[in-house]
Each structure stands twice: as structure tokens, then as C-alpha cells.
Design a protein around this motif. Sequence first.
Motif, short mmCIF file in Angstrom:
data_model
loop_
_atom_site.label_atom_id
_atom_site.label_comp_id
_atom_site.label_asym_id
_atom_site.label_seq_id
_atom_site.Cartn_x
_atom_site.Cartn_y
_atom_site.Cartn_z
N PHE A 40 0.73 -1.28 0.00
CA PHE A 40 -0.09 -0.07 0.05
C PHE A 40 0.84 1.20 0.06
O PHE A 40 0.74 2.26 -0.75
CB PHE A 40 -0.96 0.28 1.47
CG PHE A 40 -2.32 -0.62 0.89
CD1 PHE A 40 -2.74 -1.53 1.93
CD2 PHE A 40 -2.82 -0.64 -0.26
CE1 PHE A 40 -3.97 -2.13 2.03
CE2 PHE A 40 -4.09 -1.23 -0.30
CZ PHE A 40 -4.69 -1.99 0.78
N PHE A 42 4.22 2.02 -0.33
CA PHE A 42 4.95 2.58 -1.43
C PHE A 42 4.32 2.96 -2.79
O PHE A 42 4.48 3.93 -3.21
CB PHE A 42 5.99 1.43 -1.69
CG PHE A 42 6.78 1.68 -2.89
CD1 PHE A 42 7.10 1.25 -4.17
CD2 PHE A 42 7.72 3.00 -2.82
CE1 PHE A 42 7.62 1.37 -5.35
CE2 PHE A 42 8.60 3.27 -3.94
CZ PHE A 42 8.39 2.53 -5.12
N PRO A 43 3.50 1.76 -3.31
CA PRO A 43 2.60 2.22 -4.46
C PRO A 43 2.01 3.48 -4.21
O PRO A 43 1.92 4.47 -5.28
CB PRO A 43 1.77 1.13 -4.81
CG PRO A 43 2.52 0.16 -3.80
CD PRO A 43 3.29 0.53 -2.88
N MET A 46 4.27 6.46 -4.31
CA MET A 46 4.72 6.73 -5.50
C MET A 46 3.85 7.21 -6.86
O MET A 46 3.91 8.09 -7.54
CB MET A 46 5.29 5.28 -6.14
CG MET A 46 6.18 5.55 -7.53
SD MET A 46 6.34 3.83 -8.20
CE MET A 46 6.00 4.24 -9.87
N GLN A 47 2.65 6.70 -6.65
CA GLN A 47 1.71 6.98 -7.74
C GLN A 47 1.20 8.48 -7.37
O GLN A 47 1.09 9.06 -8.28
CB GLN A 47 0.50 6.08 -7.46
CG GLN A 47 0.72 4.79 -8.18
CD GLN A 47 -0.44 4.16 -8.82
OE1 GLN A 47 -0.52 4.24 -9.97
NE2 GLN A 47 -1.11 3.44 -7.99
N ILE A 50 4.11 10.49 -9.09
CA ILE A 50 4.13 10.53 -10.68
C ILE A 50 2.67 11.19 -10.95
O ILE A 50 3.03 11.90 -12.13
CB ILE A 50 4.10 9.28 -11.35
CG1 ILE A 50 4.49 8.15 -10.51
CG2 ILE A 50 5.34 9.49 -12.14
CD1 ILE A 50 4.59 6.82 -11.30
N TRP A 63 11.94 7.03 -12.48
CA TRP A 63 10.68 7.87 -12.02
C TRP A 63 11.05 8.42 -11.11
O TRP A 63 10.42 9.74 -10.81
CB TRP A 63 9.83 6.82 -11.43
CG TRP A 63 10.33 6.07 -10.53
CD1 TRP A 63 11.11 4.84 -10.46
CD2 TRP A 63 10.15 6.02 -8.99
NE1 TRP A 63 11.16 4.37 -9.24
CE2 TRP A 63 11.02 5.22 -8.20
CE3 TRP A 63 9.39 7.00 -8.27
CZ2 TRP A 63 10.57 5.07 -6.95
CZ3 TRP A 63 9.47 7.30 -7.01
CH2 TRP A 63 10.05 6.10 -6.18
N TRP A 280 2.12 6.56 -18.07
CA TRP A 280 2.01 6.17 -16.47
C TRP A 280 1.75 7.20 -15.66
O TRP A 280 1.11 6.81 -14.60
CB TRP A 280 3.46 5.50 -16.09
CG TRP A 280 3.61 4.22 -16.94
CD1 TRP A 280 3.08 3.59 -17.90
CD2 TRP A 280 4.60 3.13 -16.53
NE1 TRP A 280 3.55 2.40 -18.36
CE2 TRP A 280 4.54 2.17 -17.46
CE3 TRP A 280 5.61 2.96 -15.64
CZ2 TRP A 280 5.43 1.07 -17.56
CZ3 TRP A 280 6.47 1.98 -15.38
CH2 TRP A 280 6.24 1.00 -16.44
N LEU A 283 -1.96 7.53 -15.94
CA LEU A 283 -2.52 6.20 -15.36
C LEU A 283 -2.32 6.53 -14.03
O LEU A 283 -3.31 6.03 -13.15
CB LEU A 283 -1.64 5.16 -15.84
CG LEU A 283 -2.01 3.72 -15.30
CD1 LEU A 283 -3.27 3.47 -15.51
CD2 LEU A 283 -1.05 2.85 -16.31
N ALA A 284 -1.36 6.78 -13.37
CA ALA A 284 -1.37 7.09 -11.71
C ALA A 284 -2.41 7.78 -11.42
O ALA A 284 -3.10 7.44 -10.45
CB ALA A 284 0.08 7.80 -11.32
N ASP A 287 -5.47 5.68 -11.51
CA ASP A 287 -5.42 4.68 -10.54
C ASP A 287 -6.03 5.34 -8.98
O ASP A 287 -6.94 4.80 -8.40
CB ASP A 287 -4.11 4.37 -10.29
CG ASP A 287 -3.77 3.08 -11.29
OD1 ASP A 287 -2.56 2.90 -11.35
OD2 ASP A 287 -4.80 2.84 -12.11
#
Lengths: 318, 367, 287
Positions: A40, A42-43, A46-47, A50, A63, A280, A283-284, A287
Motif C-alpha cells: 500500500f 510505497f505504491p 509513488m503514484q 508521479i 521515475w 504512466w 495512469l497514476a 489509479d
Amino acid sequence: MSAPATTAKDAAGAVDLAARGRKLGLLMTLPAQLLLVFIFAFPALMQIYISLTWWTPGDGTIWIYAYESFVWFDNYVELITSERLWEPIGRTMLILIVVVPVEFVIGFGLAVLFVDSFPGKRVFYSILLTPMMVVPAVAGYMFFMLFQSNGPINQILSLLTGTDVELVWLGDTTLAMIAVMIADIWQWTPLMFLILLAGILGVPEDQLKAATLLGANWGQKFWRIVLPRMRTVIIIAIVIRAVEAFKLFDVMYVMTKGGPGVATETISIYIYKLFKQLEWSYLAAVDLSILIALSVIAVIGMTLMAKAKQKRAGDVVD
Amino acid sequence: MSSIELVNLTKRFGDLVAVNELNLEIKDKEFVALLGPSGCGKTTTMNLIAGIENPDGGEVRFDGKNVGSVPLRKRGVGFVFQNYAIFTHMTTYKNLSFALEVRGLPRDEIDRRVHEIAKLLDLEDRLPVPAARLGVNEMQRLGIGRSAIANPQIFLLDEPLSNLDAAFRAVMRTELKHLQHQLGQTMVYVTHDQLEAMTMADRIAVMDMGVLQQYGTPLEVYNRPRNLFVARFMGSPSMNLLYCRLTESDGGRALDFDESGRVELHDEALLKQCASARNADLYFGMRPEDVELSPVTGDRGGLAMTVTFVEHIGARTIVHLRSAGHEVKAIERNDFDVDIGAPMEVSPKPGAGWLFDAATEIALGAG
Amino acid sequence: MTNNRALNEIGRYALILLAVVIAMVPIAWMASMAFKPVEEWTMSAGELTWWPRNPTFGNFEYIFTGQTEAVIISLDRTAVGPVIASLVTALFGTVIAVTVGTLGAYAVSRFKVGGNLPLSVLQLRLFPPMAVMIPVMIMWTYLGMIDTWWGLSLIYGIVTLPFAFWLMMTFFDEVPREIEEAALVEGCSPWRAFYRVTLPMVKAPLATTCLFVFILNWSDFLIALLLTTKDWVTIPVFMNELFTAMTGPMYGAKAALGLIAAIPPVVFGIIIQKHLVRGLTFGALKQ
């Protein structure tokens, strides 16, 4: 009288499992907590990072350096305003709106048929559950084969209508949608069937008997007793199915890859394409928006399941 | 008018015969208890009357008409389940109004009758409460009210008091009886508690293994049990049953209890019973409260026994006695006391005593 | 009265049979295709048959050995690898999910720790996998876990952790605490109580959970699609690729593969039938 505390005891003197095991418990939950943080934290971070930039792997940089192309909330604005996202969402919702009620009705109908016992019930029950257990990607392929223009579906239709049916299912925008819906209905109706049957059987039998003795006929028993008592179950069934529908990928991808064109491009396939196209950062942003929306559903779902548990404990249905 | 007649009623579950050629008639407005141990067929019988089960043989008749072809929901009997089976997802009001709503009665008529019956059962202030939150006592009344509101002429209750604590049970017994009189119904009541049956029923049908053992008023069943089963089942402690032999004695008849002694028969009722004796092996029955204990003198014509145990239970004293081959329990006043091991003379009070044929287990003179 | 009942019964059977037929048609078609020789893969003679005219194991031979008669093009890789890949990764994924899940579930059930776990773990299940896959892909690349069995197994373990956790938690909740408390009184440590007393008691539920999770892992497509490239491609991905790698649709071969892929989950699913409701609703409902 009391020995030196080798066991933690509560006021009544009984052994307190929770107190004794506290340290062990923390240790036992550690792996799960770590995995959760891993998957959870880190993603998410990170998202978030970005999504605020214009970075793509195509830039040639890692990235971490995404900050070089900070665009703040542009991605989110585009998300909301452009049609690019709304179309797949719309298609996904269309599928949902058709598929879920159909599965519900058929599943309920089947469940009703299975309430009493009859010879062969267990065998039929197992057979009817099978579609749900077929690997989705394989199911997708099954229907891919079935819906070929020279395939069995057309063959059956030809037999039934007496004419030569040569529909190009997977090549026509509307037909492809229908084909994909049929595949989903085939695969997931058993889930509704399963859950609703469990719900129906949970209705206390002697309340039904009492109702009959009071003069109720089948329909009245259904509307006044069975259905009200199944309210929580029904909601759970629908929510679970709806959430899963959002994640539909396997069957769609294998059958149509979102085609023809973008006719059957659901959210998951759309995201996959964004991924392949290396968009990406956009996309982030997508997401994260989905994450937030689904978190709300999660809360609702949890409350419902807690209620179902409560119901099992003390029979107060509201 | 609603009398019930069971004619040669039979019900089987696989190899088990739950109800065996049962013949029973229940008069209009009568309160009949179906009494017996677990598995005796009383609940099955009631299910057959209600229509929950269908008979394998025989008929169920209401007012002389066979109702076998009438489906469950049209039989018009009230039924109270052992666990009440009230609709826990509805309010008290909705539970009561259910039977009427299902028949499509107009709203204000329904409302009127719901309030009427709620008042009768003292549930008026609980009407808007979800039925699941009611106390056990209230649930039971609701269970009754729910069926009663449709004015059924026949009311069937399946051990409705077994879930209540002892004190409450006593209260509910009188309330139920009162209710039956007020509503003027024919009531059939299943129970395994003989005290309950005794206090409430006009007539008791004692059953065992699907067969009717005896059918009569409480006193009949208690004082003149038709067979050993009924004798043992009724009363607490149950009737003393002593094995003996009928013999001649100078001038009359006597019962030979082997080493325990011999009792001369002078009582008219007992002598009359002896007249229909077919063989000499008998059981002599006397209720614990009909036992007289006196110090051994030999001239009372009783049995010589020794005290084995004395129970002081507050209101009375239960004395356990034994001799070679026989055991007796006697009920005495609460201040009665005697040493364990003391010899006593045991004899029936005048007018007490009841004889059974040892082989058939049926009371003499009862056929 | 009896006429009505008989009619109902016939009606019931008719509907059920209809449902059974519909349920079986796609599977039957794929099964029949799996045994058809090349000539019968398409409507060459203008006739589509449900029963292969010349049933053959040729397709199976083909996917496992790379060649068979009448198929000119041979595979550059056989299905042996993907089968092993599916097995290994599903197995290890299950081990991870069930171990972590069971330990955590027990602790939450008994020791009142980790109160956040039920909800957080549930959320894992709600999000479309695609939503977390980019960061995961990046992480995995960083850690060199792309196209490895441990990389895939790990993500499988994480993704099916919610099921293992919730299933075992509901099972543990059904075991009365008195059992462990009695063990504690006897002098056991909490761990021993768990390991030697509780665990043996939940052998059956544990097996059920393992099978359930295995089915989920084995059935995965998307994650394997993204995280494997060549060596550790699983059966569904391999099946999909067969199409793009070859000229023309390889119906028979892919059908054979599909059949092989489909059998374990169906068999396991039938074995644990009774507990499916519990697993799928995260313990909210029972059968």
C-alpha cells in the motif's frame, strides 16, 4: 492462595488469553502488516508523486526524477474533463447495469429451485457451480471460440431460426458487447446462485410454517418473510458482484482485447492500454481516483458485513 | 362448533410408527392435553390435526367432516410453536396483523382487531416494538395472539410453556386457561409435564409409543390409571407398584407379598377388582400420599419394611422404605421424622389401592 | 392435488436441466475442440460438429512436445514450462498467503491486536489489480523479480492474502477460546497452545483455505501477464500468446491447454463446495 502471576488473570480469576498472548500476537501479525505496508504505502506514495508530473518511461529517466516534469494537477483535470476516461467507465457501467440484475434474477430463480431436496440435487448443484470455477482466461477463450462467425453459437441460431445465421459477433460493436455480457453472465450467475441460496436457507423454517398456518400463500410468504429477511444477503451479493465486475479483465481481454476498436474497452482494459502506451503518470492519476472511489465502497461493504455478523448473533433485522 | 375427531389415525416415518391407529374425540370448547414422554407421538398427532403432516392412515375430522384434503393454509387452526416462531423481522403490530393482512381485510378493520387482541393479551404498549426485542413472556403471548386474531375455533399449542421458568409457568397456566374460556375455543395442548396437564386440561390423553394409553379427566387418570405406564407417569413421586400374589385367606382374599408380609383385603373396591382377576400375579398400586406408616405392631395387617432414606423437602417429608423385593415411597407431614434403619409397618389408607394384572400391565376391571 | 405436485416437479427438473445444459455448453465445446484434429478446427467442410469425427490426442501431443503430424509449424516452446510455472507459483503463493494470513487471523481473533488488519486486508481485494500494478512493476524490476518464480509467488501471496486471512479468521472465531485457555492453565505458552492445540483442530478449514487460495492463484491472468515475460509464463498467459505467435487461430491446441488449465480449479472447487460461500463473502455468510 494465588501463586505468583505465571498467568495473567482478569478480575474473575480466569486466564486472559489476550493479555498473555499480546507479544506473540504482535509478532504473528507482523508479516501481514509488513506486506500491507509494502503493497500500500510505497505504491500509493509513488503514484501520488508521479500523478503530479508528466513523466513516462519513454523519457528515458528513472521515475525518481519525475519531478523534472511537474505539471501539478493537470492529469487530474484531464481525467475529469476529457472523455478518454469516461467512455470506459460508461462501458463498464453499462455492462454492470445489464449483467448484475440478470445474474441476480437467474441466480435467485435457481436458488428457489434448490431449496427443497430432490433426487440428484447434489450432483446438479455441483454442475451448476462449475462455470464459476473455470479459469476466467480460459472461459474467455471458450466464448471466443463459441462466438466465431463460423462457430457454434451461429450454428445453434441457424438451427433455431431456420435461416443461415452468420453474425460476426466479435467484429461488431454492439454484438461484441452482447457477447461479452453473455460470457460474464455465464461465468458469474453461479456466484449469485450460491450466495442467494445460502440466504434463502437462512430463513427459519418454522417462521415459514407459522406463516402458512396463518393463511399465507406462496407469494405472500415470499414478499413478507423470505425477501425481508434476505435483505443483507442480497446487498452483499450485489456489492460483491459489482466490485468484481469493475475489475473485469481476463474474459474481456481474451475475447476481444477491448475491440472491435474500443467497443468493449472496460476500465481495466483501458488502464492496461494506458500502461502499454507508457502513459504512466496519467495512469497514476486514474489509479488514485479509482482507489478513492473504491475506498468508499469498502467502508460500505464492511459495515454491511459487520451487520450480517451481528444478525447471526442476535436476530434483530432492521 | 368445532369438535375434533381422530379416526384410526396413523403416521409412519420410515419404519417408525409415530402414531398408531389413534382414536380420539375432542368436544367443542374442550381443553384436552396430549401428555406423554418424548417420542410418544403427541407432537406428530398435533401436526396431523393442523395439517403440517399428512396421515398415512385414518382421518382427521372437524365437526364430523374429513379435513384431509384441506391444505394447510386453509385449515383455520391456530398453532403456537414451542419456540413461538414469531416473525422477528417485524414489529409486534405486524406480527399480530399478519393473519388479517394476508386475507386482505381493510386497514381500519385490521387496526381495530389488532388493538383489541393486544389489549386482551396486555401487549398494547409493545405494539411498535420489533418483535425480536420482546421478553420471552411477551413473545409467548404474541405467539398466541398472532393465531388468535384470526378467530380460529381450534387452537393447538405445542409445549408452549417449556421455555419459561418455573415461576412464570405457573402464572401462564392460569392465563392460558382464562384465555381459552374467553375466546371460547377448542384447545389441544401438547406437554410432557404431567402437572401441567393436570392443572389445565378438561381431559388428558396419555400417549406412549404412538398409542393412546388412557383418555379421561385428570382425576380419573390420576386415581384410576388404566395401566402401569399411566400409573408411573402420573404423580410425583409416582405411584408405588408392588408385585404380589392373590391368595385365599380365612374368609376372604389376601395379597401375598412374600417375605414382606401379607395384606388382607377388606376394601370393597379392591375386592371388586379381584373378581375380574384372571391370574394370581398382580401389581398392587398405591400413591405415596395414601401410604400409612406406623411402628411395627402386627395388627394393622400391613407390610414390614425398613426405612432407607428420609427427604425433608419443606412442605412434606418423603420416606423411602424397602424390604426384600419391594420398595415404597411414602409422603408424610413435614414434621414426620424417623431413623434410617427403623422398621415400620406399611399399609394403604382405607379406600386406597389399585390392582393391576402383572402380565398384561392393565388395571383389573379395566378390560 | 397430486397432479399439481407432479407438474411442479417436472417443471423444476426442466428448468434445472436447461441451466445444466447452458452451464455445460461452453465447456463441452472446448473439450470437443481439444480432441479434434487440425482438419476439424474450422468449418472447412462446411459442417461444424460437436463430436470430433476423428478424436485424437494430437493437440495434447502438440502442446507438450512441440510437434505433431499435420501441423506444419512447431512451437518454439512447449506447454511443459507454463504448467510447471503455474503449479509452482500458485503453490508458493498459496503457502505465503495462508501462512501469513493464518498467523495474522489467529492473532486478531485471540489476542486483540492488529485491529486494522481486517479492513485493510479487505481493501486489497477491492482495488483493480491494474491500479497497483505500475508501482509493483517498477518495484519488481528494481528488485529483479520480473519473470521469476519467487517474484510471481510473492505477489500472488499478497493478492490472495485477504481471502486466507478472512477465511481463517472466521474459522478461528468458531473455535471457543476456552480451549486455549485450558491449555494455558496447564502451563502451555500461547504459542504452544496455538501450535499444538488449536492448529490441529483446524486442519480441515486450513485445507479448505489452501485449496480456495490455490484456485485463485492458479486462475490468475493479468498479474502473470505483466510480471512474466518468457521463462515463467503461466498457462493462461501462454495460452493467450499462442495466438499471437502463430499464424491463424490454433483452436485445438489452445482448447487442449484450456482443458488442462481448467481441471484443477474445478476439481478443487467441487471438493470445497461447502465453504465456497464463506470464502467468497469473506465470512459474512455461511452455508
